[in-house]
Motif scaffolding. Structure first.
Motif, PDB file in Angstrom:
ATOM      1  N   HIS A  44       0.829  -1.205   0.000  1.00 22.35           N
ATOM      2  CA  HIS A  44       0.000   0.000   0.000  1.00 22.35           C
ATOM      3  C   HIS A  44       0.867   1.261   0.000  1.00 22.35           C
ATOM      4  CE1 HIS A  44      -3.108  -2.864   1.580  1.00 22.35           C
ATOM      5  NE2 HIS A  44      -3.670  -2.355   0.502  1.00 22.35           N
ATOM      6  N   GLU A  98      -8.503   6.191  -3.297  1.00 22.95           N
ATOM      7  CA  GLU A  98      -9.159   5.523  -4.425  1.00 22.95           C
ATOM      8  C   GLU A  98      -8.169   4.692  -5.232  1.00 22.95           C
ATOM      9  OE1 GLU A  98     -11.152   8.608  -6.597  1.00 22.95           O
ATOM     10  OE2 GLU A  98     -12.785   8.723  -5.143  1.00 22.95           O
ATOM     11  N   ARG A  99      -6.958   5.170  -5.368  1.00 21.69           N
ATOM     12  CA  ARG A  99      -5.947   4.462  -6.166  1.00 21.69           C
ATOM     13  C   ARG A  99      -5.412   3.237  -5.427  1.00 21.69           C
ATOM     14  NH1 ARG A  99      -1.857   6.198  -9.969  1.00 21.69           N
ATOM     15  NH2 ARG A  99      -0.508   4.419 -10.285  1.00 21.69           N
ATOM     16  N   TRP A 101      -6.571   1.796  -2.392  1.00 20.64           N
ATOM     17  CA  TRP A 101      -7.578   0.925  -1.786  1.00 20.64           C
ATOM     18  C   TRP A 101      -8.865   0.978  -2.596  1.00 20.64           C
ATOM     19  CZ3 TRP A 101      -4.400   4.070   1.209  1.00 20.64           C
ATOM     20  CH2 TRP A 101      -3.527   3.401   2.072  1.00 20.64           C
ATOM     21  N   SER A 102      -8.772   0.799  -3.898  1.00 24.55           N
ATOM     22  CA  SER A 102      -9.916   0.984  -4.793  1.00 24.55           C
ATOM     23  C   SER A 102     -11.075   0.036  -4.512  1.00 24.55           C
ATOM     24  CB  SER A 102      -9.477   0.843  -6.252  1.00 24.55           C
ATOM     25  OG  SER A 102      -8.973  -0.450  -6.485  1.00 24.55           O
ATOM     26  N   ARG A 103     -10.796  -1.134  -4.017  1.00 26.11           N
ATOM     27  CA  ARG A 103     -11.852  -2.124  -3.793  1.00 26.11           C
ATOM     28  C   ARG A 103     -12.212  -2.298  -2.324  1.00 26.11           C
ATOM     29  NH1 ARG A 103      -8.766  -5.609  -7.950  1.00 26.11           N
ATOM     30  NH2 ARG A 103      -9.772  -4.933  -9.861  1.00 26.11           N
ATOM     31  N   THR A 104     -11.673  -1.429  -1.490  1.00 24.19           N
ATOM     32  CA  THR A 104     -11.862  -1.579  -0.054  1.00 24.19           C
ATOM     33  C   THR A 104     -12.243  -0.252   0.560  1.00 24.19           C
ATOM     34  OG1 THR A 104     -10.089  -3.226  -0.080  1.00 24.19           O
ATOM     35  CG2 THR A 104     -10.752  -2.391   2.060  1.00 24.19           C
ATOM     36  N   ASP A 105     -13.173  -0.287   1.485  1.00 25.92           N
ATOM     37  CA  ASP A 105     -13.539   0.907   2.232  1.00 25.92           C
ATOM     38  C   ASP A 105     -12.661   0.942   3.486  1.00 25.92           C
ATOM     39  OD1 ASP A 105     -14.934   3.211   2.923  1.00 25.92           O
ATOM     40  OD2 ASP A 105     -16.473   2.083   4.027  1.00 25.92           O
TER      41      ASP A 105
END
Length: 88
Positions: A39, A62-63, A65-69
């Motif tokens: 990361h 967004e870049r 952790w694009s698939r994770t909140d």
């Protein structure tokens, strides 16, 4: 931090004593590999690609952790790790 991009196909960036080879997910300081989490490395790639520009927290999150909140605190932890890895 001014970055110079080497051959476009390799997507490698040289800055200060470092060489960032994006495809290999590798950060070198001279001949030595710098240990850095994926990361933090993702954050570094974005920052180097956009050298001289303002990158917002939202863009970083967004870049990387694009698939994770994730919570903003995760961003802070990884930025601290990145700063430690790069030193002064």
């Amino acid at each position: 931090m001014k970055a110079e991009q080497s051959e476009p196909a390799s997507r490698a960036y040289a800055f200060g004593p470092f060489l960032l080879v994006v495809q290999r997910q590798l950060l070198l300081r001279g001949d030595d590999s710098v240990r850095i989490g994926s990361h933090a490395l993702g954050m570094l790639v974005l920052l180097v690609e956009r050298a001289g520009e303002v990158v917002t927290k939202r863009e970083l999150m967004e870049r990387v952790w694009s698939r994770t909140d994730v919570e903003e605190s995760i961003l802070k932890v990884n930025m601290s790790a990145l700063r430690r890895a790069l030193g002064d």
